[in-house]
Design an enzyme around this catalytic site. Structure first.
Site, PDB file in Angstrom:
ATOM      1  CB  CYS A  86      -0.926  -0.001   1.217  1.00 45.14           C
ATOM      2  SG  CYS A  86      -2.016   1.438   1.269  1.00 45.14           S
ATOM      3  CB  CYS A 229      -5.044   3.834  -4.678  1.00 46.99           C
ATOM      4  SG  CYS A 229      -4.192   2.239  -4.863  1.00 46.99           S
TER       5      CYS A 229
END
Length: 287
Positions: A86, A229
């Site tokens: 991530c 993101c």
């Protein structure tokens, strides 16, 4: 009695996380417990969980520990499923390590953070922190992507930056804003591991002062639409660079609903930079 744990809430350009300290790897969070913590009505609310654990304390951290990474980012999506990486989360993770005194990082230093995609080097940057996501891969297939609000299915480009993405180019900001990402986009064929899906619109002009400029929205597997993101930003920049051809720049600025992130391509690696903010801390009883 329910178990009570400490937590900190943080975000990177609006992509938010519950950070759970578990230095010695003693806490086993079930998928439904992760989902309860991430629930925005009945829990703390977040796009995912960052468990702060020493690499040597969990089996997934063995390679990271051998490489010299003391800390491992155990990242779980909001539905409890584990993810390889991530890009926003790892910056928030590092911010937590520094602010809590678990690690130090001078302006000219590099720190390794363990992930399921291997140990990744991080440094300070003008936007906050920068992480070297490593080698990337442009996939040969172009799955068709259907999304609510798109008049017709569009081809997507597969990009792997440690986790899988499919990037779709759109012709206008109106079409980007008209997407209804409360519904999951449908991919045909569906990638074996699933994929995050990014919808991008190039700026006009595409390149300003040697920097490529794009806007993006994203639907993350296991989460839904998020304000940002990190790995998706990197994948989107790589896809537009691929489409633009040999003259395309190696530096990009990507606007997402939660802010702006930077992307660089250096020697076959892709690097992501951006801010990281800690919001509040507390204690919570596990479901």
């Amino acid at each position: 009695m329910p178990q009570t744990i400490a937590f900190t809430k943080g975000h990177g350009t609006g992509n938010d996380f519950v950070i759970v300290p578990d230095e010695d790897g003693l806490l086993a969070l079930a998928d439904d417990q992760v989902a309860a913590l991430c629930d925005r009505r009945f829990g703390i609310g977040a796009d995912g969980i960052l468990r702060v654990v020493r690499s040597r304390a969990i089996p997934e951290g063995a390679d990271a520990a051998a490489a010299g990474a003391e800390w491992f980012m155990d990242y779980r999506n909001a539905d409890g499923s584990p993810a390889e990486m991530c890009g926003n989360g790892i910056r928030v993770y590092l911010r937590y390590l520094l602010d809590s005194g678990l690690a130090t990082l001078a302006d000219t230093e590099t720190i390794l953070i363990g992930t399921r995609n291997g140990p990744l080097p991080m440094t300070h940057s003008d936007l906050g922190f920068e992480v070297d996501l490593g080698h990337f891969r442009i996939e040969p297939d172009e799955p068709l992507v259907r999304a609510k609000g798109l008049p017709v299915a569009r081809p997507g480009l597969g990009v792997d930056v440690g986790n899988p993405h499919v990037v779709v180019a759109l012709p206008s900001h109106d079409e980007l804003e008209g997407l209804d990402l409360t519904y999951a986009p449908q991919l045909a064929p569906e990638p074996p591991r699933g994929a995050n899906v990014e919808f991008v619109v190039p700026a006009d002009p595409l390149v300003r002062d040697g920097v490529g400029m794009i806007r993006m929205r994203v639907f993350e597997r296991g989460v839904g639409e998020t304000l940002s993101c990190g790995t998706g930003v990197a994948a989107a920049a790589l896809a537009v660079r691929h489409w633009a051809g040999a003259a395309a720049p190696d530096r990009w600025r990507v606007e997402v609903p939660g802010g702006v992130l930077g992307v660089r391509m250096v020697d076959g690696h892709v690097l992501l930079s951006g801010p990281a903010t800690l919001v509040f801390s507390g204690e919570v009883a596990l479901a």
